[in-house]
Design a protein around this motif. Structure first.
Motif, PDB file in Angstrom:
ATOM      1  N   VAL A  36       3.786  -8.574   7.697  1.00  0.00           N
ATOM      2  CA  VAL A  36       5.009  -7.776   7.812  1.00  0.00           C
ATOM      3  C   VAL A  36       5.710  -7.698   6.461  1.00  0.00           C
ATOM      4  O   VAL A  36       6.193  -6.631   6.048  1.00  0.00           O
ATOM      5  N   CYS A  37       5.768  -8.808   5.750  1.00  0.00           N
ATOM      6  CA  CYS A  37       6.381  -8.798   4.420  1.00  0.00           C
ATOM      7  C   CYS A  37       5.579  -7.924   3.460  1.00  0.00           C
ATOM      8  O   CYS A  37       6.156  -7.228   2.608  1.00  0.00           O
ATOM      9  N   SER A  38       4.262  -7.931   3.597  1.00  0.00           N
ATOM     10  CA  SER A  38       3.424  -7.062   2.762  1.00  0.00           C
ATOM     11  C   SER A  38       3.700  -5.596   3.052  1.00  0.00           C
ATOM     12  O   SER A  38       3.659  -4.757   2.140  1.00  0.00           O
ATOM     13  N   MET A  39       3.988  -5.268   4.309  1.00  0.00           N
ATOM     14  CA  MET A  39       4.342  -3.889   4.641  1.00  0.00           C
ATOM     15  C   MET A  39       5.615  -3.472   3.916  1.00  0.00           C
ATOM     16  O   MET A  39       5.729  -2.338   3.433  1.00  0.00           O
ATOM     17  N   MET A  40       6.578  -4.388   3.817  1.00  0.00           N
ATOM     18  CA  MET A  40       7.802  -4.070   3.083  1.00  0.00           C
ATOM     19  C   MET A  40       7.527  -3.914   1.597  1.00  0.00           C
ATOM     20  O   MET A  40       8.083  -3.023   0.930  1.00  0.00           O
ATOM     21  N   MET A  41       6.663  -4.758   1.052  1.00  0.00           N
ATOM     22  CA  MET A  41       6.312  -4.619  -0.360  1.00  0.00           C
ATOM     23  C   MET A  41       5.574  -3.306  -0.606  1.00  0.00           C
ATOM     24  O   MET A  41       5.803  -2.636  -1.621  1.00  0.00           O
ATOM     25  N   ASP A  42       4.696  -2.922   0.312  1.00  0.00           N
ATOM     26  CA  ASP A  42       3.993  -1.641   0.182  1.00  0.00           C
ATOM     27  C   ASP A  42       4.971  -0.470   0.197  1.00  0.00           C
ATOM     28  O   ASP A  42       4.681   0.598  -0.357  1.00  0.00           O
ATOM     29  N   ALA A  43       6.134  -0.679   0.823  1.00  0.00           N
ATOM     30  CA  ALA A  43       7.168   0.368   0.869  1.00  0.00           C
ATOM     31  C   ALA A  43       8.061   0.334  -0.372  1.00  0.00           C
ATOM     32  O   ALA A  43       9.027   1.093  -0.454  1.00  0.00           O
ATOM     33  N   GLY A  44       7.749  -0.550  -1.320  1.00  0.00           N
ATOM     34  CA  GLY A  44       8.493  -0.584  -2.580  1.00  0.00           C
ATOM     35  C   GLY A  44       9.569  -1.641  -2.654  1.00  0.00           C
ATOM     36  O   GLY A  44      10.278  -1.737  -3.661  1.00  0.00           O
ATOM     37  N   ILE A  45       9.724  -2.450  -1.608  1.00  0.00           N
ATOM     38  CA  ILE A  45      10.754  -3.491  -1.598  1.00  0.00           C
ATOM     39  C   ILE A  45      10.225  -4.707  -2.356  1.00  0.00           C
ATOM     40  O   ILE A  45       9.124  -5.196  -2.079  1.00  0.00           O
TER      41      ILE A  45
END
Length: 367
Positions: free
Chosen positions: A54-63
């Motif tokens: 889930v955290c990787s999904m946020m990083m993939d979104a630029g966060i």
């Protein structure tokens, strides 16, 4: 078919935590839209999800900035090379030593912590100075929740003392106003701005001494929409990623949707108005009064009692239910519910496709 129905539900034992990946994507997208795409203003709190993917999904979104509450959550983020991680929990005792070990072990991640008194600051200063290292710190402010933090009116003196300590760099202010939960948006805004005005006064005083801009990290999911309209605040909501019944009905102005549920099965039909499921205290957060969970496909089922492995519910007509029926539940509070599960089942296009380990539910991963 309902959005939550799982086609291969027979492959999932119950009780289980299930995550709808498409909805997680949508909630992250909505979060970014609320700050007009300026992801540099986002610092999501990962205490809700505790899951690497889930955290990787946020990083993939630029966060790139995150907040966490435990050393394990901090290490989870470092393991995926999150660039910027704030431990929003004052490190005392072994936690300070573990934090120093993380700083040494994961150089790709910039760590920080919150401090609300000079004794902890001096301890951290000695620890990091001895290691010829440095730690960024934020002054933790009590803006009305009365849980942790120093009153903004007394924080200037703390800053002046910390500013001189080796091994520490005071980079900003942190305030969590979780006590503000007005359903009325205008009231929520008034209460938020009343507390935040003191933070702004303090920031100006600190900047006058340090000659450097002070980063302000503020708010959580309830006050996020208010801070989202400011350009001088890093916002740190956490529950947004999964959402829950409490926030959906307490903060109806926020656009997020349920992205995580608990599934349970009926294991007994007690009488004409009573059914029992396998959703006990160990499977859904029990700190709230009844009902602690609401069933999307059985809204008439009213939880009335609960023990470790059982939840008893009252229904108008138990003959409409049979043993083995699956109920899809929305927890009133998703954050501690997630922490009850070792793994979450991932749903895509109404099919269970894989499992994600709730890795940071553990108090220790490696360090």
């Amino acid at each position: 078919m309902n959005w939550f129905t799982i086609k291969n539900i027979d492959t999932i034992d119950s009780p289980a935590l299930v995550i709808y990946k498409e909805r997680v994507h949508d909630n992250i997208r909505l979060l970014k839209e609320m700050v007009h795409g300026n992801v540099s203003r986002l610092r999501p709190h990962v205490k809700t999800n505790k899951i690497t993917e889930v955290c990787s999904m946020m990083m993939d979104a630029g966060i790139t900035k995150f907040k966490c509450a435990t050393i394990a959550e901090a290490e989870m983020l470092a393991m995926i090379e999150a660039p910027d991680v704030l431990l929003s929990y004052q490190p005392v005792g072994p936690k300070a030593i573990r934090l120093a070990a993380l700083v040494e072990k994961y150089p790709a991640t910039k760590f920080a912590a919150v401090v609300d008194n000079i004794h902890v600051a001096e301890m951290l200063s000695q620890l990091f100075a001895e290691k010829k290292s440095s730690l960024n710190v934020y002054i933790d402010l009590n803006t009305g929740m009365n849980r942790t933090g120093i009153s903004p009116e007394h924080a200037t003196q703390l800053f002046e003392a910390m500013h001189l300590l080796p091994g520490l760099k005071v980079v900003g202010l942190h305030g969590y106003d979780g006590q503000i939960r007005d359903t009325d948006v205008e009231l929520r805004k008034q209460h938020t701005e009343r507390g935040f005005s003191k933070v702004l006064i303090l920031a100006a005083a600190i900047e006058a001494v340090s000659k450097q801009p002070a980063t302000i990290i503020a708010g959580g999911s309830p006050t996020f929409p208010i801070y989202a309209d400011r350009n001088d605040v890093e916002c740190s909501p956490g529950t947004f990623v999964f959402w829950d019944w409490g926030y959906k009905h307490g903060m109806p102005d926020e656009p997020f949707d349920y992205a995580a549920l608990v599934i349970t099965r009926i294991i007994s039909v007690v009488d004409e108005h009573t059914i029992t499921t396998d959703l006990g205290h160990k499977s859904v957060a029990a700190e709230n009064p009844f009902p602690r969970v609401h069933f999307l496909n059985a809204p008439e089922a009213e939880p009335v009692s609960q023990s470790e492995e059982h939840l008893v519910a009252r229904v108008p007509d138990a003959s409409k239910y049979k043993i083995g029926d699956v109920l899809y539940g929305v927890p009133v509070h998703i954050c501690p519910t997630v922490a009850l599960y070792e793994r979450a089942v991932v749903i895509e296009n109404n099919i269970a496709v894989t499992e994600w380990k709730v890795i940071a539910r553990d108090r220790k991963i490696n360090t």
